[in-house]
Write an enzyme that holds these catalytic residues in place. Structure first.
Site, mmCIF file in Angstrom:
data_model
loop_
_atom_site.group_PDB
_atom_site.id
_atom_site.type_symbol
_atom_site.label_atom_id
_atom_site.label_comp_id
_atom_site.label_asym_id
_atom_site.label_seq_id
_atom_site.Cartn_x
_atom_site.Cartn_y
_atom_site.Cartn_z
ATOM 1 N N ASP A 57 -2.603 7.809 -2.330
ATOM 2 C CA ASP A 57 -3.970 7.962 -1.573
ATOM 3 C C ASP A 57 -4.446 6.664 -1.476
ATOM 4 O OD1 ASP A 57 -5.822 9.166 -0.249
ATOM 5 O OD2 ASP A 57 -7.004 9.852 -1.883
ATOM 6 N N HIS A 106 -0.238 3.566 6.410
ATOM 7 C CA HIS A 106 0.790 4.480 6.022
ATOM 8 C C HIS A 106 2.113 3.536 6.204
ATOM 9 C CE1 HIS A 106 -1.885 7.696 6.291
ATOM 10 N NE2 HIS A 106 -2.258 7.681 7.624
ATOM 11 N N LEU A 132 18.221 9.435 -9.797
ATOM 12 C CA LEU A 132 16.887 9.816 -9.494
ATOM 13 C C LEU A 132 16.551 11.024 -8.619
ATOM 14 C CD1 LEU A 132 13.557 9.192 -10.236
ATOM 15 C CD2 LEU A 132 14.135 7.712 -8.123
HETATM 16 C C1 IPE Z 1 -4.228 13.990 -0.882
HETATM 17 O O1 IPE Z 1 -4.975 12.914 -0.115
HETATM 18 C C2 IPE Z 1 -2.892 14.373 0.070
HETATM 19 C C3 IPE Z 1 -1.946 13.284 0.010
HETATM 20 C C4 IPE Z 1 -1.819 12.076 -0.699
HETATM 21 C C5 IPE Z 1 -0.654 13.655 0.796
HETATM 22 P P1 IPE Z 1 -6.049 13.285 0.789
HETATM 23 O O2 IPE Z 1 -6.390 12.031 1.182
HETATM 24 O O3 IPE Z 1 -5.544 14.173 1.787
HETATM 25 O O4 IPE Z 1 -6.978 14.219 -0.133
HETATM 26 P P2 IPE Z 1 -8.565 14.364 -0.247
HETATM 27 O O5 IPE Z 1 -8.779 14.916 1.300
HETATM 28 O O6 IPE Z 1 -9.180 12.872 -0.254
HETATM 29 O O7 IPE Z 1 -8.874 15.079 -1.265
HETATM 30 C C1 IPE Z 2 -2.874 8.971 1.897
HETATM 31 O O1 IPE Z 2 -3.838 8.084 2.647
HETATM 32 C C2 IPE Z 2 -1.781 9.379 2.556
HETATM 33 C C3 IPE Z 2 -1.851 10.809 3.240
HETATM 34 C C4 IPE Z 2 -2.789 11.548 2.832
HETATM 35 C C5 IPE Z 2 -0.944 11.131 4.297
HETATM 36 P P1 IPE Z 2 -4.955 8.510 3.211
HETATM 37 O O2 IPE Z 2 -4.560 8.619 4.693
HETATM 38 O O3 IPE Z 2 -5.478 9.679 2.770
HETATM 39 O O4 IPE Z 2 -6.145 7.206 3.151
HETATM 40 P P2 IPE Z 2 -7.623 7.524 2.832
HETATM 41 O O5 IPE Z 2 -7.762 8.509 1.832
HETATM 42 O O6 IPE Z 2 -8.166 7.775 4.134
HETATM 43 O O7 IPE Z 2 -7.872 5.889 2.545
HETATM 44 MG MG MG Z 3 -7.103 10.009 1.244
#
Ligand code: IPE
Ligand code: IPE
Ligand code: MG
Length: 237
Positions: free
Chosen positions: A14, A31, A125
């Site tokens: 995240d 990303h 792995l």
């Molecule tokens: C969780 O992250 C999903 C992934 C890492 C793929 P999100 O950014 O979607 O989760 P919330 O919305 O902060 O809970």
């Molecule tokens: C996690 O990073 C990746 C996915 C959920 C695909 P985010 O896109 O949720 O990044 P933040 O939380 O907005 O910083």
């Molecule tokens: Mg996120």
């Protein structure tokens, strides 16, 4: 004291969006940079003897993001599986997927299927990508299958055990995660491996996923090794 590394490490990757925003960049760049962290985490898992690495790549809830972001994430997934296959083969990594893959575009499904097949013989792995994954959906599907078996007379309700459910999850042949890491300072599971996480150790770090490298990985593993896992018992040693 626990001194072995986790057999199964799971990561909620995240903070990609915030990493990009802090640099005045489009979220997509976060990303892309996140893929670098995936590469180094795979290396570090091999180096440290981790046997299963599950990465939360796209949740069932992430479809609710703007179309442009969803589209670019799917494109990135396609590109990465195609481009990374030779390296994964060289490293002895078997790539697998968990989640409801039927909902993905044909192009995405085909590219991930090809990588899955091409790396199928590897056993150093297991890299498990959770794509269109949601734990509630996973459990719901298992309940549907059990209900059908009961209706068809193939299973009696007295014989339903926790193993009956575990065996119908995407992770049927994968041990439960020993350690779940979540980056970016959020302390929640966000619908990730809710069943399998019953006795997982949880580790939260403020570091954003694109900044997650060797130092952070080693910190998390060292922290895990110092923990005493009790599984509800008085002393598990
Ligand atoms: C969780 O992250 C999903 C992934 C890492 C793929 P999100 O950014 O979607 O989760 P919330 O919305 O902060 O809970
Ligand atoms: C996690 O990073 C990746 C996915 C959920 C695909 P985010 O896109 O949720 O990044 P933040 O939380 O907005 O910083
Ligand atoms: Mg996120």
């Amino acid at each position: 004291m626990e001194s072995l590394p986790p057999v199964h490490l799971a990561v909620i990757m995240d903070g990609n969006g915030r990493w990009a925003k802090a640099r005045g960049l489009d979220r997509f760049h976060g990303h892309i940079q996140g893929v670098e962290s995936i590469r180094s985490t795979v290396e570090l898992c091999i180096e440290n003897g981790v046997r299963y690495l599950t990465l939360y790549a796209f949740s069932t809830e992430n479809w609710g993001r703007p179309d442009e972001e969803v589209h670019s994430l799917m494109e990135l997934l396609c590109q990465c599986t195609v481009n990374e296959t030779p390296q994964l083969k060289k490293q002895g990594v078997r790539l697998r997927f968990i989640g409801d893959l039927d909902k993905l575009d044909d192009k995405v499904r085909e590219s991930i299927h090809a990588c899955h097949v091409e790396t199928g013989e590897n056993d150093k792995l297991q890299l498990i990508l959770a794509v269109n994954y949601g734990a509630r959906n996973e459990i719901k599907e298992a309940v549907k299958k059990i209900t059908e078996k009961v209706i068809n007379g193939d299973l009696s309700t007295e014989n339903i055990t926790t193993d009956t459910i575990a065996d119908l999850l995407y992770t049927a042949d994968i041990p439960d995660p020993d350690l779940i890491i979540r980056t970016s300072g959020e302390s929640r599971l966000s619908n990730f491996l809710l069943w399998q996480a019953a006795y997982s150790e949880l580790y939260f770090t403020d570091v954003l996923w694109p900044d997650f490298g060797r130092e952070e990985f080693e910190k998390a593993i060292e922290n895990y090794k110092k923990r005493t896992r009790k599984f509800g018992l008085i002393n598990n040693k």
